[in-house]
Enzyme design. Structure first.
Site, short mmCIF file in Angstrom:
data_model
loop_
_atom_site.label_atom_id
_atom_site.label_comp_id
_atom_site.label_asym_id
_atom_site.label_seq_id
_atom_site.Cartn_x
_atom_site.Cartn_y
_atom_site.Cartn_z
N CYS A 21 -54.08 55.46 -24.34
CA CYS A 21 -54.70 54.14 -24.21
C CYS A 21 -54.50 53.63 -22.78
O CYS A 21 -53.40 53.70 -22.24
CB CYS A 21 -54.06 53.17 -25.20
SG CYS A 21 -54.68 51.47 -25.05
N HIS A 47 -54.78 68.20 -12.45
CA HIS A 47 -55.68 67.06 -12.57
C HIS A 47 -55.82 66.61 -14.02
O HIS A 47 -56.81 65.99 -14.39
CB HIS A 47 -57.04 67.40 -11.97
CG HIS A 47 -56.98 67.70 -10.50
ND1 HIS A 47 -57.96 68.40 -9.82
CD2 HIS A 47 -56.03 67.42 -9.57
CE1 HIS A 47 -57.62 68.52 -8.55
NE2 HIS A 47 -56.45 67.94 -8.38
N ASN A 95 -58.32 72.62 -13.26
CA ASN A 95 -59.34 72.48 -14.29
C ASN A 95 -58.88 71.58 -15.44
O ASN A 95 -57.70 71.57 -15.79
CB ASN A 95 -59.74 73.86 -14.82
CG ASN A 95 -60.31 74.73 -13.72
OD1 ASN A 95 -60.87 74.22 -12.75
ND2 ASN A 95 -60.18 76.04 -13.86
N ASP A 146 -60.49 71.82 -18.50
CA ASP A 146 -61.14 72.39 -19.67
C ASP A 146 -60.20 73.00 -20.71
O ASP A 146 -60.66 73.44 -21.77
CB ASP A 146 -62.18 73.43 -19.25
CG ASP A 146 -61.60 74.50 -18.31
OD1 ASP A 146 -60.43 74.89 -18.49
OD2 ASP A 146 -62.33 74.95 -17.40
N ASN A 161 -62.47 84.45 -4.37
CA ASN A 161 -63.36 83.29 -4.28
C ASN A 161 -64.71 83.73 -3.73
O ASN A 161 -64.83 84.82 -3.16
CB ASN A 161 -62.73 82.23 -3.35
CG ASN A 161 -63.19 80.83 -3.66
OD1 ASN A 161 -63.32 80.45 -4.82
ND2 ASN A 161 -63.44 80.05 -2.63
N PRO A 188 -70.23 74.15 -15.48
CA PRO A 188 -70.57 73.85 -14.09
C PRO A 188 -69.40 73.22 -13.34
O PRO A 188 -68.60 72.48 -13.93
CB PRO A 188 -71.75 72.88 -14.19
CG PRO A 188 -71.63 72.28 -15.56
CD PRO A 188 -71.02 73.34 -16.43
N ASP A 189 -69.29 73.52 -12.05
CA ASP A 189 -68.26 72.88 -11.25
C ASP A 189 -68.73 71.50 -10.81
O ASP A 189 -69.80 71.04 -11.21
CB ASP A 189 -67.85 73.76 -10.07
CG ASP A 189 -68.98 73.98 -9.06
OD1 ASP A 189 -69.95 73.18 -9.06
OD2 ASP A 189 -68.89 74.92 -8.27
N PHE A 190 -67.93 70.85 -9.98
CA PHE A 190 -68.25 69.47 -9.60
C PHE A 190 -69.03 69.37 -8.29
O PHE A 190 -69.89 68.52 -8.15
CB PHE A 190 -66.95 68.65 -9.49
CG PHE A 190 -66.36 68.28 -10.81
CD1 PHE A 190 -66.51 67.00 -11.33
CD2 PHE A 190 -65.67 69.20 -11.57
CE1 PHE A 190 -65.97 66.66 -12.57
CE2 PHE A 190 -65.13 68.88 -12.81
CZ PHE A 190 -65.28 67.60 -13.31
N ARG A 191 -68.73 70.24 -7.34
CA ARG A 191 -69.16 69.97 -5.97
C ARG A 191 -70.22 70.91 -5.40
O ARG A 191 -70.67 70.70 -4.28
CB ARG A 191 -67.93 69.97 -5.04
CG ARG A 191 -67.01 68.80 -5.31
CD ARG A 191 -65.75 68.82 -4.47
NE ARG A 191 -64.97 67.63 -4.70
CZ ARG A 191 -64.18 67.45 -5.75
NH1 ARG A 191 -64.05 68.41 -6.65
NH2 ARG A 191 -63.52 66.33 -5.92
#
Length: 336
Positions: free
Chosen positions: A149, A141, A122, A124, A239, A46-49
């Protein structure tokens, strides 16, 4: 000027294929969650938005300061349990996601052309899973590929991290006992230096094709890369809907293919003569790692069942309750 709507879909696909059939062509990809959201039409990650189905939409059902808090570095430093509760359904060590047809199409582009780079939003690691050299990939990202750490910045030994993760523990640094965090860029952290370095050097006038796919192009600085593409370069958007610079500053030469990412690259691969190669790569990986993720709703339901997370939330609420009670007592004392 607007994008060239007079050119037919077939002519647009042929134009892209003709560039890709030339082994001297220089190509860049800029991709987002849409290339991992489905695989052969089935849900993957699933995407975030996305409203209703996105991760943030569903995380709003938890008793957190905000849905985004799970990926906020300050919140994580104080309470890493929500992230690690979600991590059980996202981390490649625990869930073996297969690359999609789009991921393998990018691998074939590297095999047949001069793929300069893939800029990915992504986390992933599916670009890596195709066998592409990490030098070809910019994880803008960050990703789950490495862990560090948050106290001493030491890189964690993979086995040390995975042993704790698989034991359902909060992974701790073997040097200072600080909390370990995957190399994902959280809110409040800077993007990797390599993102800025390569975005400065890669977007040159001699690039033939820039493909943007599965991205809303509304998260900066990544979204700004579309406007940095040279006027000499063909820009393509694959898209579900028009996005970013393709919407606000369209170019007459832009090609918009507003459909499923896998479907589009399947057709382009056919035109390039790569279809058999693509099918072979996808089928081989399905046998090895064919596993789909849970929906965002299911992930959040799992988090609700997580006793450790439940205890963290209860403890947090208890602290807040004690604070409110102390403030109330102080007001009464002052009134007396």
């Amino acid at each position: 000027m607007g994008s060239n709507q007079s050119v037919s879909r077939e002519d647009s696909m042929e134009k892209i294929a003709n560039i890709l059939k030339d082994p001297k062509s220089k190509v860049l990809f800029f991709v987002g969650a849409g290339i991992s959201a489905t695989s052969d039409g089935e849900p993957l990650i699933p995407d975030f938005r996305s409203p209703g189905t996105g991760l943030f939409y569903n995380l709003a059902k938890l008793d957190l300061p905000t849905p985004e808090s799970v990926f906020d570095i300050d919140f994580f430093s104080e309470n890493p349990q929500p992230f690690y509760s979600l991590c059980k359904d996202l981390h490649p060590t625990l869930v073996k996601f297969p690359p999609t047809r789009f991921h393998y199409f990018m691998k074939l582009t590297n095999d047949h052309n001069q793929l300069i780079r893939i800029f990915s939003q992504n986390i992933d690691t599916l670009e890596r899973a195709t066998g592409l050299d990490s030098d070809k990939i910019i994880e803008a990202h960050g990703s789950f590929a490495e862990e560090f750490c948050i106290e001493c910045d030491e890189k964690a030994q993979k086995e040390h991290f995975e042993k704790q993760l698989l034991a359902d523990e909060i992974p701790k640094c073997e040097h200072c006992e600080g909390i370990l965090k995957p190399g994902i860029v959280f809110y409040g952290e800077q993007l990797p230096d390599r993102f800025h370095e390569c975005s400065d050097t890669d977007l040159t006038d001699d690039v033939d094709l820039c493909i943007f796919a599965g991205t809303s192009l509304n998260v900066y600085p990544f979204a700004g890369l579309a406007s940095d593409v040279s006027d000499n370069t063909l820009r393509v958007l694959i898209n579900r809907e028009r996005a970013g610079d393709f919407m606000y500053n369209p170019r007459k030469s832009d090609i918009l293919l507003l459909e499923d990412c896998d479907k589009i690259v399947d057709e382009i691969a056919e035109l390039c003569g790569w279809k058999d190669e693509l099918d072979k790569l996808v089928d081989q990986h399905k046998k090895e790692r064919g596993q789909h993720a849970k929906t965002a709703k299911e992930m959040v339901e799992d988090m609700k069942k997580d006793k450790k997370l439940d205890n963290e939330i209860k403890e947090s609420n208890s602290v807040i309750g004690d604070l409110v009670e102390d403030i109330g007592k102080l007001k009464i004392k002052n009134q007396e």
